[in-house]
Design a protein around this motif. Structure first.
Motif, PDB file in Angstrom:
ATOM      1  N   LEU A 146     -16.029  50.877   3.282  1.00 15.92           N
ATOM      2  CA  LEU A 146     -16.481  52.154   3.817  1.00 15.92           C
ATOM      3  C   LEU A 146     -16.308  52.190   5.332  1.00 15.92           C
ATOM      4  N   PRO A 147     -16.285  53.373   5.921  1.00 13.33           N
ATOM      5  CA  PRO A 147     -16.153  53.478   7.385  1.00 13.33           C
ATOM      6  C   PRO A 147     -17.264  52.771   8.147  1.00 13.33           C
ATOM      7  N   ASN A 148     -18.441  52.632   7.541  1.00 10.00           N
ATOM      8  CA  ASN A 148     -19.554  51.956   8.214  1.00 10.00           C
ATOM      9  C   ASN A 148     -19.516  50.443   8.089  1.00 10.00           C
ATOM     10  N   ARG A 191      -6.864  55.937   0.304  1.00 11.04           N
ATOM     11  CA  ARG A 191      -6.797  57.038   1.267  1.00 11.04           C
ATOM     12  C   ARG A 191      -5.347  57.439   1.476  1.00 11.04           C
ATOM     13  N   TYR A 195      -7.268  62.431   2.972  1.00  7.13           N
ATOM     14  CA  TYR A 195      -8.407  62.421   2.049  1.00  7.13           C
ATOM     15  C   TYR A 195      -8.562  61.039   1.415  1.00  7.13           C
ATOM     16  N   TYR A 196      -9.763  60.801   0.900  1.00  2.00           N
ATOM     17  CA  TYR A 196      -9.978  59.697  -0.024  1.00  2.00           C
ATOM     18  C   TYR A 196      -9.758  60.219  -1.442  1.00  2.00           C
ATOM     19  N   SER A 211     -12.249  63.213  -2.026  1.00  2.00           N
ATOM     20  CA  SER A 211     -13.473  63.096  -1.242  1.00  2.00           C
ATOM     21  C   SER A 211     -13.155  63.050   0.244  1.00  2.00           C
ATOM     22  N   ASN A 212     -14.077  63.540   1.048  1.00  2.00           N
ATOM     23  CA  ASN A 212     -13.973  63.415   2.502  1.00  2.00           C
ATOM     24  C   ASN A 212     -14.756  62.230   3.035  1.00  2.00           C
ATOM     25  N   ASP A 213     -15.687  61.710   2.217  1.00  2.00           N
ATOM     26  CA  ASP A 213     -16.627  60.714   2.732  1.00  2.00           C
ATOM     27  C   ASP A 213     -16.878  59.534   1.793  1.00  2.00           C
ATOM     28  N   GLU A 215     -18.432  59.559  -0.827  1.00  2.00           N
ATOM     29  CA  GLU A 215     -19.737  59.738  -1.461  1.00  2.00           C
ATOM     30  C   GLU A 215     -19.702  60.862  -2.493  1.00  2.00           C
ATOM     31  N   THR A 216     -19.167  62.012  -2.093  1.00  2.00           N
ATOM     32  CA  THR A 216     -19.103  63.184  -2.958  1.00  2.00           C
ATOM     33  C   THR A 216     -17.671  63.372  -3.428  1.00  2.00           C
ATOM     34  N   TRP A 217     -17.486  63.494  -4.743  1.00  2.00           N
ATOM     35  CA  TRP A 217     -16.154  63.563  -5.322  1.00  2.00           C
ATOM     36  C   TRP A 217     -15.951  64.893  -6.036  1.00  2.00           C
TER      37      TRP A 217
END
Length: 304
Positions: A146-148, A191, A195-196, A211-213, A215-217
C-alpha cells in the motif's frame, strides 16, 4: 507472440502462474501449479499432489525453458499439495505465499491453508509459518504494498475475496470481505494507467475491478471471457498474473484448450491439459481491456 507461451513437458498441466524477475540468475522465472494432466486416477486427484513447476526465460519472456520443480517445501512426512504461488521481492528476500493442502485428496474436500516461505534466490526456501488469517479454507494469495508502506493480502475464502494486512510480511491480521459478488477465486492486484486494478477468476473469464485507493473497488467489466484465435487459446482465460513495466501491462493466464466455453468435464487427458498464454493489457477510457488476438512483442526488462 508465440502461442501457447508455455506447456509443461512432464505433466502438461501448467496452471496458476506467477512471473517474477530472478535477480540472481538475471532472467525471468515462471513458477506455477504443476497439475498432473497425464496422471490417471480417481476424480480430482490429478489437481492434488502437485509440486510447483519452474520455467525460465532469458529473452524477456518470449521463450520459456522448463527447469524442474521447487524443492524443500515439505515440512513433514508424505506427499502434499501446493497450489497458486504468489511471490514478491522485499528487502533482500523473496516471499512466497502458497496454498497448501494436506495430502492428495481425490475430491474438493482437502483442508487448505496459505503458507509463507522466504528465499534469497528462488531456489532455497525456508518455511516461516502457516498463516492464521482464517479457520476456514483459504487459497490463492495476492500481495501488494500500500502507499502507506503496509502490505495487503487478498485471497479466496468461501468463493469470495477477503483481505488481511501486515507491517512486515510475517504477521498478518484479517480485515474481512472485499469482493462478495458472484463466486470467484484467484485475485490479482496491480497498477496500470493511473488506477489500481483487481482481476478475479470467475470461471467464465476474469472479472475486473477498479480502485483509486486499494480500499474501495468498482466493477469495471470482464476480460478473457471470449475465445481467442491463437493456438491453445480458444477458451476462457483462467487464474492469471499481471506484470507491469512502465506503462505496459501483460497478463499471464492459463487455458484448458480441450474444453469449450460452458463445458468443464474433467475426464481424460484432453480435457485436463493446460497451456500458459500471455496477452497485453490496456486502459482505454478508464476501462481495462484485453484483446488476446492483438499482435505485440513481449520484451520484459530487468528489475531492480
Amino acid at each position: 507472440m508465440k502461442s501457447p507461451l508455455f506447456r509443461d513437458p512432464i505433466y502438461d498441466g501448467a496452471a496458476d502462474p506467477v512471473v517474477i524477475w530472478n535477480r540472481q540468475a538475471k532472467e525471468w522465472w515462471m513458477i506455477y501449479t504443476n497439475r498432473r494432466a497425464t496422471q490417471e486416477g480417481p476424480k480430482f486427484g490429478w489437481v492434488h499432489g502437485t509440486d510447483l513447476g519452474v520455467a525460465s526465460s532469458s529473452d524477456g519472456g518470449s521463450t520459456w525453458l522448463y527447469r524442474g520443480t521447487l524443492e524443500g517445501l515439505e515440512t513433514g512426512w508424505g506427499r502434499n499439495t501446493f497450489w497458486a504461488p504468489e511471490i514478491i521481492w522485499h528487502d533482500g528476500l523473496y516471499h512466497m505465499y502458497v496454498t497448501y493442502v494436506h495430502g492428495v485428496p481425490e475430491d474438493w474436500t482437502g483442508k487448505a491453508r496459505i503458507r509463507h516461505y522466504t528465499s534469497p534466490d528462488l531456489i532455497r526456501w525456508e518455511f516461516q509459518s502457516t498463516l492464521g488469517i482464517s479457520e476456514e479454507n483459504v487459497i490463492d494469495a495476492c500481495v501488494y504494498r500500500l502507499p502507506n508502506g503496509m502490505f495487503r493480502m487478498w485471497f479466496k475464502q468461501w468463493n469470495h475475496t477477503y483481505a488481511a494486512e501486515s507491517k512486515d510480511l510475517y504477521d498478518w491480521q484479517p480485515i474481512g470481505p472485499v469482493i462478495t459478488e458472484r463466486g470467484h477465486e484467484g485475485p490479482n492486484v496491480f497498477r496500470l494507467g493511473g488506477y489500481y486494478w483487481m482481476i478475479v477468476d470467475e470461471w467464465r473469464g476474469q472479472g475486473v475491478y477498479r480502485s483509486n485507493d486499494l480500499e474501495t473497488w468498482e466493477r469495471n467489466g470482464i476480460i478473457l471471457d471470449q475465445p481467442g484465435k491463437r493456438e491453445n487459446d480458444g477458451t476462457i482465460g483462467l487464474h492469471a498474473d499481471v506484470v507491469v513495466q512502465g506503462e505496459e501491462g501483460y497478463i499471464f493466464y492459463f487455458t484448458h484448450p480441450g474444453r469449450v466455453i460452458g463445458h468443464n468435464e474433467d475426464s481424460g487427458y484432453e480435457m485436463r491439459r493446460s497451456s500458459i498464454q500471455v496477452a497485453k493489457l490496456e486502459v482505454v477510457d478508464d476501462v481495462l481491456i484485453c484483446d488476446r488476438d492483438k499482435e505485440f512483442e513481449l520484451n520484459l526488462g530487468a528489475e531492480d
